[in-house]
Motif scaffolding. Sequence first.
Motif, PDB file in Angstrom:
ATOM      1  N   ARG A   1      20.748  44.332  79.839  1.00  0.00           N
ATOM      2  CA  ARG A   1      20.801  43.174  80.171  1.00  0.00           C
ATOM      3  C   ARG A   1      19.843  42.853  81.718  1.00  0.00           C
ATOM      4  NH1 ARG A   1      24.179  38.661  79.044  1.00  0.00           N
ATOM      5  NH2 ARG A   1      24.286  36.958  80.823  1.00  0.00           N
ATOM      6  N   ARG A   2      19.851  44.074  82.339  1.00  0.00           N
ATOM      7  CA  ARG A   2      19.270  44.006  83.756  1.00  0.00           C
ATOM      8  C   ARG A   2      18.061  44.902  83.707  1.00  0.00           C
ATOM      9  NH1 ARG A   2      20.947  39.330  86.334  1.00  0.00           N
ATOM     10  NH2 ARG A   2      23.115  39.298  86.289  1.00  0.00           N
ATOM     11  N   GLY A   3      17.757  45.608  82.678  1.00  0.00           N
ATOM     12  CA  GLY A   3      16.731  46.525  82.740  1.00  0.00           C
ATOM     13  C   GLY A   3      17.178  48.083  83.401  1.00  0.00           C
ATOM     14  N   GLY A   4      16.240  48.653  83.391  1.00  0.00           N
ATOM     15  CA  GLY A   4      16.547  50.297  83.890  1.00  0.00           C
ATOM     16  C   GLY A   4      17.034  51.200  82.740  1.00  0.00           C
ATOM     17  N   ARG A   5      17.195  52.535  83.381  1.00  0.00           N
ATOM     18  CA  ARG A   5      17.628  53.484  82.638  1.00  0.00           C
ATOM     19  C   ARG A   5      19.276  53.605  82.327  1.00  0.00           C
ATOM     20  NH1 ARG A   5      16.819  57.934  84.443  1.00  0.00           N
ATOM     21  NH2 ARG A   5      16.626  59.322  82.734  1.00  0.00           N
ATOM     22  N   VAL A   6      19.738  53.764  80.993  1.00  0.00           N
ATOM     23  CA  VAL A   6      20.835  53.982  80.800  1.00  0.00           C
ATOM     24  C   VAL A   6      21.725  55.045  81.656  1.00  0.00           C
ATOM     25  CG1 VAL A   6      22.791  54.144  78.938  1.00  0.00           C
ATOM     26  CG2 VAL A   6      20.873  52.784  78.600  1.00  0.00           C
ATOM     27  N   GLU A   7      20.959  56.258  81.790  1.00  0.00           N
ATOM     28  CA  GLU A   7      21.517  57.258  82.380  1.00  0.00           C
ATOM     29  C   GLU A   7      21.685  57.013  83.648  1.00  0.00           C
ATOM     30  OE1 GLU A   7      19.051  57.319  80.595  1.00  0.00           O
ATOM     31  OE2 GLU A   7      19.234  58.681  78.875  1.00  0.00           O
ATOM     32  N   ALA A   8      20.480  56.415  84.568  1.00  0.00           N
ATOM     33  CA  ALA A   8      21.019  55.813  85.911  1.00  0.00           C
ATOM     34  C   ALA A   8      22.264  54.925  86.070  1.00  0.00           C
ATOM     35  CB  ALA A   8      19.921  55.243  86.455  1.00  0.00           C
ATOM     36  N   ARG A   9      22.282  54.159  85.195  1.00  0.00           N
ATOM     37  CA  ARG A   9      23.676  53.206  85.272  1.00  0.00           C
ATOM     38  C   ARG A   9      24.966  53.953  85.125  1.00  0.00           C
ATOM     39  NH1 ARG A   9      21.493  48.505  87.510  1.00  0.00           N
ATOM     40  NH2 ARG A   9      19.534  47.850  86.317  1.00  0.00           N
ATOM     41  N   ALA A  10      24.811  54.995  84.039  1.00  0.00           N
ATOM     42  CA  ALA A  10      26.056  55.749  83.860  1.00  0.00           C
ATOM     43  C   ALA A  10      26.329  56.642  85.033  1.00  0.00           C
ATOM     44  CB  ALA A  10      25.555  56.565  82.497  1.00  0.00           C
ATOM     45  N   LYS A  11      25.419  57.318  85.656  1.00  0.00           N
ATOM     46  CA  LYS A  11      25.518  58.227  86.949  1.00  0.00           C
ATOM     47  C   LYS A  11      26.316  57.212  87.995  1.00  0.00           C
ATOM     48  CE  LYS A  11      21.928  61.279  86.210  1.00  0.00           C
ATOM     49  NZ  LYS A  11      20.514  61.673  86.599  1.00  0.00           N
TER      50      LYS A  11
ATOM     51  N   ALA B   1      34.224  53.118  76.955  1.00  0.00           N
ATOM     52  CA  ALA B   1      33.759  51.953  77.304  1.00  0.00           C
ATOM     53  C   ALA B   1      32.861  51.994  78.770  1.00  0.00           C
ATOM     54  CB  ALA B   1      34.974  51.052  77.702  1.00  0.00           C
ATOM     55  N   THR B   2      32.999  52.979  79.373  1.00  0.00           N
ATOM     56  CA  THR B   2      32.087  53.169  80.555  1.00  0.00           C
ATOM     57  C   THR B   2      30.544  53.352  80.069  1.00  0.00           C
ATOM     58  OG1 THR B   2      33.938  54.061  81.951  1.00  0.00           O
ATOM     59  CG2 THR B   2      31.486  54.559  82.726  1.00  0.00           C
ATOM     60  N   ALA B   3      30.590  54.310  78.980  1.00  0.00           N
ATOM     61  CA  ALA B   3      29.273  54.406  78.531  1.00  0.00           C
ATOM     62  C   ALA B   3      28.800  53.282  77.787  1.00  0.00           C
ATOM     63  CB  ALA B   3      29.439  55.583  77.512  1.00  0.00           C
ATOM     64  N   ASP B   4      29.567  52.393  77.248  1.00  0.00           N
ATOM     65  CA  ASP B   4      28.973  51.226  76.280  1.00  0.00           C
ATOM     66  C   ASP B   4      28.616  50.273  77.545  1.00  0.00           C
ATOM     67  OD1 ASP B   4      29.411  52.177  73.885  1.00  0.00           O
ATOM     68  OD2 ASP B   4      31.476  51.342  73.499  1.00  0.00           O
TER      69      ASP B   4
END
Length: 262
Positions: A209-219, A198-201
């Motif tokens: 929703r907010r923009g930006g790279r998924v990888e950055a959010r995941a980190k 769920a963290t990855a999802d």
Amino acid sequence: LVAALWTDLVGFAPHPLTEQMAALLAVPAIALLAKRDWSARVLAGIGFALGLAFLFRPHLAPAIGLTALWYLWTVRFAVFVPLLGGSLLALAVGAGSDWLGGDTPFEWMVNNFTRNIVDNVSARYGVSGPLGYGPEVWDYWSVWTVPIALLAAWGARRYPLLMIFAVANIVVHSFIGHKEYRFLIPSLSALILLAGVATADFAAWWAARRGGRVEARAKLLIVTWLLAAATVVPVYQARDTFIVTPFTAQAIDAARGRADLC
């Protein structure tokens, strides 16, 4: 990453407890059932892993059985034979091990049930009510209990069988008077993996929703998980039970130095 850093999975990793061994077998096997087009050979392997998990921890029988039945119902029992065949092969290995050791196959399992459930010998080590595991988990996870539970519920959308297994095992053990945190390790392992999924999802949803790279959010989320785990570590250290203490390390070294011990 979540599985690699969360305190419960790391803390119990060096301990060959029956619950830990069963978790290492059952949780990945059940996760694999999310894919529906496995060959009969792979399904037999999954059944074999579930059978071994049952041998390590017979108390998991209701949770494993309910999960398997749920899966078989969703596929209209089309893979019943290979799944059952693999499980029976695991039981045969267990029976053979007992026989080679000079015991009646599964006699130990009957004795364990008789002594701890019928004779209630385990109650000598303390008992608590059906809701006893809630405060126990809260004592370890504290405020992180709620977000982990919510994430696990989100992850269950993709891996519902893991949630069925985790909840069923908790319910069964809740009605056994004697409770220990380690009894929950199969369930907690499944819940942590669900929360990781769920963290990855959530990272993908957040980026969309907010923009930006998924990888950055995941980190960023992984760092949050690391901080959460770090706050749980002192609880483990205070209880001095679930980590490799100096005494445990010395005992392991002494045993390793003896040529007559495996």
